[in-house]
Design a protein around this motif. Structure first.
Motif, PDB file in Angstrom:
ATOM      1  N   ALA A   3      25.818  41.665  30.214  1.00 23.45           N
ATOM      2  CA  ALA A   3      25.725  41.591  28.760  1.00 23.45           C
ATOM      3  C   ALA A   3      25.891  42.925  28.034  1.00 23.45           C
ATOM      4  CB  ALA A   3      24.389  40.969  28.356  1.00 23.45           C
ATOM      5  N   LEU A   4      25.347  43.990  28.576  1.00 20.93           N
ATOM      6  CA  LEU A   4      25.396  45.251  27.839  1.00 20.93           C
ATOM      7  C   LEU A   4      26.821  45.769  27.699  1.00 20.93           C
ATOM      8  CD1 LEU A   4      22.279  47.195  29.141  1.00 20.93           C
ATOM      9  CD2 LEU A   4      22.624  46.175  26.904  1.00 20.93           C
ATOM     10  N   PRO A   5      27.188  46.229  26.516  1.00 23.55           N
ATOM     11  CA  PRO A   5      28.541  46.737  26.323  1.00 23.55           C
ATOM     12  C   PRO A   5      28.769  48.024  27.116  1.00 23.55           C
ATOM     13  CG  PRO A   5      27.245  46.885  24.290  1.00 23.55           C
ATOM     14  CD  PRO A   5      26.395  46.241  25.302  1.00 23.55           C
ATOM     15  N   GLY A   6      29.940  48.128  27.706  1.00 24.90           N
ATOM     16  CA  GLY A   6      30.311  49.325  28.450  1.00 24.90           C
ATOM     17  C   GLY A   6      29.963  49.311  29.914  1.00 24.90           C
ATOM     18  N   THR A   7      29.373  48.243  30.396  1.00 28.90           N
ATOM     19  CA  THR A   7      28.997  48.206  31.802  1.00 28.90           C
ATOM     20  C   THR A   7      30.250  48.207  32.683  1.00 28.90           C
ATOM     21  OG1 THR A   7      27.669  47.064  33.469  1.00 28.90           O
ATOM     22  CG2 THR A   7      28.801  45.684  31.894  1.00 28.90           C
ATOM     23  N   PRO A   8      30.265  49.015  33.737  1.00 30.00           N
ATOM     24  CA  PRO A   8      31.456  49.105  34.588  1.00 30.00           C
ATOM     25  C   PRO A   8      31.509  48.051  35.694  1.00 30.00           C
ATOM     26  CG  PRO A   8      29.867  50.760  35.245  1.00 30.00           C
ATOM     27  CD  PRO A   8      29.283  50.038  34.063  1.00 30.00           C
ATOM     28  N   ALA A   9      30.718  46.995  35.590  1.00 29.48           N
ATOM     29  CA  ALA A   9      30.677  45.968  36.625  1.00 29.48           C
ATOM     30  C   ALA A   9      32.042  45.296  36.787  1.00 29.48           C
ATOM     31  CB  ALA A   9      29.615  44.919  36.289  1.00 29.48           C
ATOM     32  N   ILE A  10      32.376  44.977  38.018  1.00 27.82           N
ATOM     33  CA  ILE A  10      33.695  44.426  38.334  1.00 27.82           C
ATOM     34  C   ILE A  10      33.943  43.087  37.654  1.00 27.82           C
ATOM     35  CG2 ILE A  10      32.983  43.298  40.478  1.00 27.82           C
ATOM     36  CD1 ILE A  10      36.284  45.156  39.966  1.00 27.82           C
ATOM     37  N   GLN A  11      32.908  42.259  37.501  1.00 28.92           N
ATOM     38  CA  GLN A  11      33.098  40.960  36.859  1.00 28.92           C
ATOM     39  C   GLN A  11      33.435  41.111  35.380  1.00 28.92           C
ATOM     40  OE1 GLN A  11      30.265  41.869  38.311  1.00 28.92           O
ATOM     41  NE2 GLN A  11      28.661  41.780  36.800  1.00 28.92           N
ATOM     42  N   ASN A  12      33.172  42.261  34.803  1.00 27.61           N
ATOM     43  CA  ASN A  12      33.573  42.517  33.430  1.00 27.61           C
ATOM     44  C   ASN A  12      34.949  43.186  33.367  1.00 27.61           C
ATOM     45  OD1 ASN A  12      31.184  41.467  32.507  1.00 27.61           O
ATOM     46  ND2 ASN A  12      30.171  43.433  32.368  1.00 27.61           N
ATOM     47  N   ALA A  13      35.302  43.937  34.394  1.00 22.75           N
ATOM     48  CA  ALA A  13      36.573  44.673  34.399  1.00 22.75           C
ATOM     49  C   ALA A  13      37.764  43.779  34.751  1.00 22.75           C
ATOM     50  CB  ALA A  13      36.492  45.839  35.372  1.00 22.75           C
ATOM     51  N   ILE A  14      37.551  42.780  35.573  1.00 26.37           N
ATOM     52  CA  ILE A  14      38.662  41.926  36.015  1.00 26.37           C
ATOM     53  C   ILE A  14      39.360  41.221  34.851  1.00 26.37           C
ATOM     54  CG2 ILE A  14      39.226  39.839  37.325  1.00 26.37           C
ATOM     55  CD1 ILE A  14      37.281  40.835  39.467  1.00 26.37           C
ATOM     56  N   PRO A  15      38.655  40.587  33.897  1.00 24.09           N
ATOM     57  CA  PRO A  15      39.366  39.861  32.841  1.00 24.09           C
ATOM     58  C   PRO A  15      39.889  40.743  31.698  1.00 24.09           C
ATOM     59  CG  PRO A  15      37.025  39.501  32.610  1.00 24.09           C
ATOM     60  CD  PRO A  15      37.223  40.288  33.868  1.00 24.09           C
ATOM     61  N   MET A  16      39.588  42.036  31.698  1.00 23.84           N
ATOM     62  CA  MET A  16      40.007  42.891  30.580  1.00 23.84           C
ATOM     63  C   MET A  16      41.515  42.914  30.358  1.00 23.84           C
ATOM     64  SD  MET A  16      37.225  46.029  30.426  1.00 23.84           S
ATOM     65  CE  MET A  16      38.088  46.949  31.630  1.00 23.84           C
ATOM     66  N   PRO A  17      42.359  43.058  31.398  1.00 19.56           N
ATOM     67  CA  PRO A  17      43.804  43.056  31.138  1.00 19.56           C
ATOM     68  C   PRO A  17      44.304  41.699  30.611  1.00 19.56           C
ATOM     69  CG  PRO A  17      43.352  43.894  33.335  1.00 19.56           C
ATOM     70  CD  PRO A  17      42.068  43.381  32.780  1.00 19.56           C
ATOM     71  N   PHE A  18      43.711  40.632  31.085  1.00 17.39           N
ATOM     72  CA  PHE A  18      44.127  39.295  30.660  1.00 17.39           C
ATOM     73  C   PHE A  18      43.822  39.051  29.185  1.00 17.39           C
ATOM     74  CE2 PHE A  18      43.200  34.766  30.076  1.00 17.39           C
ATOM     75  CZ  PHE A  18      44.422  34.226  30.425  1.00 17.39           C
ATOM     76  N   PHE A  19      42.601  39.440  28.772  1.00 17.54           N
ATOM     77  CA  PHE A  19      42.185  39.209  27.390  1.00 17.54           C
ATOM     78  C   PHE A  19      42.551  40.368  26.456  1.00 17.54           C
ATOM     79  CE2 PHE A  19      39.047  36.400  29.566  1.00 17.54           C
ATOM     80  CZ  PHE A  19      39.499  35.217  29.031  1.00 17.54           C
ATOM     81  N   GLY A  20      42.959  41.489  27.030  1.00 20.51           N
ATOM     82  CA  GLY A  20      43.297  42.646  26.212  1.00 20.51           C
ATOM     83  C   GLY A  20      42.086  43.273  25.552  1.00 20.51           C
ATOM     84  N   THR A  21      40.954  43.289  26.247  1.00 18.24           N
ATOM     85  CA  THR A  21      39.722  43.837  25.694  1.00 18.24           C
ATOM     86  C   THR A  21      39.360  45.142  26.393  1.00 18.24           C
ATOM     87  OG1 THR A  21      38.386  42.558  27.251  1.00 18.24           O
ATOM     88  CG2 THR A  21      38.819  41.561  25.101  1.00 18.24           C
ATOM     89  N   THR A  22      38.304  45.771  25.905  1.00 14.54           N
ATOM     90  CA  THR A  22      37.764  46.988  26.510  1.00 14.54           C
ATOM     91  C   THR A  22      36.372  46.664  27.055  1.00 14.54           C
ATOM     92  OG1 THR A  22      36.607  47.764  24.536  1.00 14.54           O
ATOM     93  CG2 THR A  22      38.954  48.332  24.728  1.00 14.54           C
ATOM     94  N   PRO A  23      35.764  47.596  27.798  1.00 19.38           N
ATOM     95  CA  PRO A  23      34.395  47.354  28.265  1.00 19.38           C
ATOM     96  C   PRO A  23      33.386  47.230  27.120  1.00 19.38           C
ATOM     97  CG  PRO A  23      35.377  49.172  29.472  1.00 19.38           C
ATOM     98  CD  PRO A  23      36.317  48.815  28.366  1.00 19.38           C
ATOM     99  N   PHE A  24      33.769  47.694  25.946  1.00 18.84           N
ATOM    100  CA  PHE A  24      32.855  47.648  24.806  1.00 18.84           C
ATOM    101  C   PHE A  24      33.162  46.499  23.844  1.00 18.84           C
ATOM    102  CE2 PHE A  24      32.540  51.940  26.380  1.00 18.84           C
ATOM    103  CZ  PHE A  24      31.173  52.150  26.357  1.00 18.84           C
ATOM    104  N   ALA A  25      33.817  45.469  24.317  1.00 21.15           N
ATOM    105  CA  ALA A  25      34.124  44.306  23.476  1.00 21.15           C
ATOM    106  C   ALA A  25      32.840  43.572  23.114  1.00 21.15           C
ATOM    107  CB  ALA A  25      35.072  43.372  24.211  1.00 21.15           C
TER     108      ALA A  25
END
Length: 107
Positions: free
Chosen positions: A50-72
């Motif tokens: 939940a916290l913005p900016g977390t470098p966890a892999i489950q948050n990093a994997i969908p970033m290219p697909f959705f075009g988001t950043t870790p701070f979305a």
């Protein structure tokens, strides 16, 4: 929570935090059976997802697909983290109170 928010894997964090938690639980005379729940609350809930900016892999994997950043969605993430932390701490406090009423301690 700080360990996993910093990027340490929750599996590694669990084994690092367990000895420290054991000493703290012994000093506070809290039943040992609550230790995994306390560690899981900090490592596997709000900091992992939940916290913005977390470098966890489950948050990093969908970033290219959705075009988001870790701070979305930082507002939504912080609100969700507060809710998760509040309910988790509330449950742990309730479990500790029940254990103390039954006369349970660390040993």
């Amino acid at each position: 929570a700080i360990v996993t928010y910093g990027g340490v894997s929750l599996f590694v964090a669990f084994f690092v935090l367990a000895p420290m938690a054991e000493a703290l639980f012994r000093a506070a005379d809290i039943p040992r059976r609550l230790m995994p729940a306390a560690i899981a609350l900090g490592t596997s809930t709000f900091t992992m997802s939940a916290l913005p900016g977390t470098p966890a892999i489950q948050n990093a994997i969908p970033m290219p697909f959705f075009g988001t950043t870790p701070f979305a969605a930082p507002g939504l993430g912080i609100v969700a983290a507060i809710i998760m932390l509040g309910f988790g701490l509330g449950w742990l406090a309730l479990a500790e109170q029940r254990a103390r009423r039954r006369g349970e301690g660390f040993g």
